[in-house]
Design an enzyme around this catalytic site. Structure first.
Site, PDB file in Angstrom:
ATOM      1  CG  ASP A   1       9.341  -4.162 -12.514  1.00  0.00           C
ATOM      2  OD1 ASP A   1       8.099  -4.302 -12.578  1.00  0.00           O
ATOM      3  OD2 ASP A   1      10.075  -4.901 -11.824  1.00  0.00           O
TER       4      ASP A   1
ATOM      5  CG  ASP B   1       0.914  -3.791  -8.553  1.00  0.00           C
ATOM      6  OD1 ASP B   1       1.059  -2.690  -9.087  1.00  0.00           O
ATOM      7  OD2 ASP B   1      -0.201  -4.322  -8.388  1.00  0.00           O
TER       8      ASP B   1
ATOM      9  CG  ASN C   1       1.610   2.325  -9.515  1.00  0.00           C
ATOM     10  OD1 ASN C   1       0.721   3.108  -9.161  1.00  0.00           O
ATOM     11  ND2 ASN C   1       1.335   1.142 -10.041  1.00  0.00           N
ATOM     12  CB  THR C   2       0.994   4.949  -4.681  1.00  0.00           C
ATOM     13  OG1 THR C   2       0.494   4.645  -3.380  1.00  0.00           O
ATOM     14  CG2 THR C   2      -0.041   5.722  -5.449  1.00  0.00           C
ATOM     15  CG  HIS C   3      -0.341  -1.966  -4.793  1.00  0.00           C
ATOM     16  ND1 HIS C   3      -1.201  -2.225  -5.831  1.00  0.00           N
ATOM     17  CD2 HIS C   3      -0.407  -3.036  -3.965  1.00  0.00           C
ATOM     18  CE1 HIS C   3      -1.753  -3.414  -5.651  1.00  0.00           C
ATOM     19  NE2 HIS C   3      -1.298  -3.924  -4.524  1.00  0.00           N
TER      20      HIS C   3
ATOM     21  N   GLY D   1       6.668  -5.721 -14.672  1.00  0.00           N
ATOM     22  CA  GLY D   1       5.746  -6.643 -14.003  1.00  0.00           C
ATOM     23  C   GLY D   1       4.530  -5.922 -13.440  1.00  0.00           C
TER      24      GLY D   1
ATOM     25  NE  ARG E   1      -2.490  -2.583 -22.434  1.00  0.00           N
ATOM     26  CZ  ARG E   1      -3.236  -2.597 -21.374  1.00  0.00           C
ATOM     27  NH1 ARG E   1      -4.370  -3.249 -21.386  1.00  0.00           N
ATOM     28  NH2 ARG E   1      -2.909  -1.948 -20.296  1.00  0.00           N
TER      29      ARG E   1
HETATM   30  C1  GAR Z   1      -5.176   4.221  -4.279  1.00  0.00           C
HETATM   31  O1  GAR Z   1      -5.429   3.471  -3.139  1.00  0.00           O
HETATM   32  C2  GAR Z   1      -4.110   3.558  -5.131  1.00  0.00           C
HETATM   33  O2  GAR Z   1      -3.147   2.880  -4.408  1.00  0.00           O
HETATM   34  C3  GAR Z   1      -4.938   2.580  -5.914  1.00  0.00           C
HETATM   35  O3  GAR Z   1      -6.045   3.328  -6.297  1.00  0.00           O
HETATM   36  C4  GAR Z   1      -6.365   4.244  -5.240  1.00  0.00           C
HETATM   37  C5  GAR Z   1      -6.602   5.599  -5.858  1.00  0.00           C
HETATM   38  O4  GAR Z   1      -7.291   6.425  -4.977  1.00  0.00           O
HETATM   39  N1  GAR Z   1      -4.202   2.072  -7.017  1.00  0.00           N
HETATM   40  C6  GAR Z   1      -4.212   0.783  -7.353  1.00  0.00           C
HETATM   41  O5  GAR Z   1      -4.898  -0.051  -6.805  1.00  0.00           O
HETATM   42  C7  GAR Z   1      -3.310   0.449  -8.523  1.00  0.00           C
HETATM   43  N2  GAR Z   1      -3.079  -0.957  -8.550  1.00  0.00           N
HETATM   44  P1  GAR Z   1      -7.761   7.894  -5.402  1.00  0.00           P
HETATM   45  O6  GAR Z   1      -8.480   7.810  -6.743  1.00  0.00           O
HETATM   46  O7  GAR Z   1      -8.657   8.313  -4.285  1.00  0.00           O
HETATM   47  O8  GAR Z   1      -6.539   8.752  -5.492  1.00  0.00           O
END
Ligand code: GAR
Length: 190
Positions: A141, A145, A107-109, A143, A65
């Site tokens: 970071d 999320d 990142n987006t969650h 962690g 990894r």
């Molecule tokens: C999004 O909702 C994003 O937040 C999530 O994957 C989706 C991607 O959508 N990410 C996570 O859950 C990361 N932990 P997409 O492929 O349609 O852009």
């Protein structure tokens, strides 16, 4: 000079598409200089169709990894990224990546962090019976999320929602929120 963005994805890439559309409309001055994935993600075709360079960097089962992380770091660094956007990238990056892109990795969650971190945020929110969930854009970071929150928006859970319908509604908000964050980033870092 436009902000040079590298976007990392694992799935369908609708968040990537929202960024690409915002660039095409002129709402973002940023340039998406490459799109990377850890698998042959469906969303790569969106970038290819727009002439954006793509790469796939797989994490093979049992592979080292640390080496995977260093190689990913080198691949992204080769594009001289000002901002790295994890947009549905379902792998955790390691210390080499975090060190190299410190302060320019977001990142987006699909939940209101710190609630429901991890890979099943929408399922977990439904299982908990919350009536409001949402999405969060945050600085990455070490962690899972846990990084500093940059922006959040709430989304109502509707009666009859299942994981798919709720996730799609969250993503409608998430696409706009992510574009807004990148726009704000341009204004403060551009
Ligand atoms: C999004 O909702 C994003 O937040 C999530 O994957 C989706 C991607 O959508 N990410 C996570 O859950 C990361 N932990 P997409 O492929 O349609 O852009």
């Amino acid at each position: 000079m436009p902000l040079r963005c590298v976007v990392l994805i694992s799935g369908t890439g609708t968040l990537l598409q929202a960024l690409m559309d915002a660039v095409a409309r002129g709402d973002l001055r940023a340039s998406i200089v490459a799109v990377g994935a850890d698998r042959k993600a469906e969303g790569l075709a969106r970038a290819e169709a727009a002439g954006i360079p793509v790469f796939v960097h797989r994490l093979v089962a049992g592979a080292d990894r640390t080496q995977w992380d260093q190689e990913l770091t080198d691949k992204v660094a080769a594009y001289s990224a000002d901002l790295v956007i994890s947009a549905g990238f379902m792998k955790l990056v390691g210390s080499a990546f975090l060190g190299r892109f410190a302060g320019r990795l977001i990142n987006t969650h699909p939940a209101l962090l710190p609630s429901f971190p991890g890979p099943h945020a929408v399922r977990d929110a439904l299982a908990a019976g919350v009536k409001v969930t949402g999405c969060t854009v945050f600085a990455v970071d070490e962690g899972v999320d846990t990084g500093p929150i940059i922006a959040q928006e709430a989304v109502r859970v509707l009666p009859g929602d299942d994981e798919e319908s709720l996730h799609e509604r969250i993503k409608q908000t998430e696409r706009r929120l992510l574009v807004e964050v990148v726009k704000g980033w341009e204004e403060t870092h551009g």
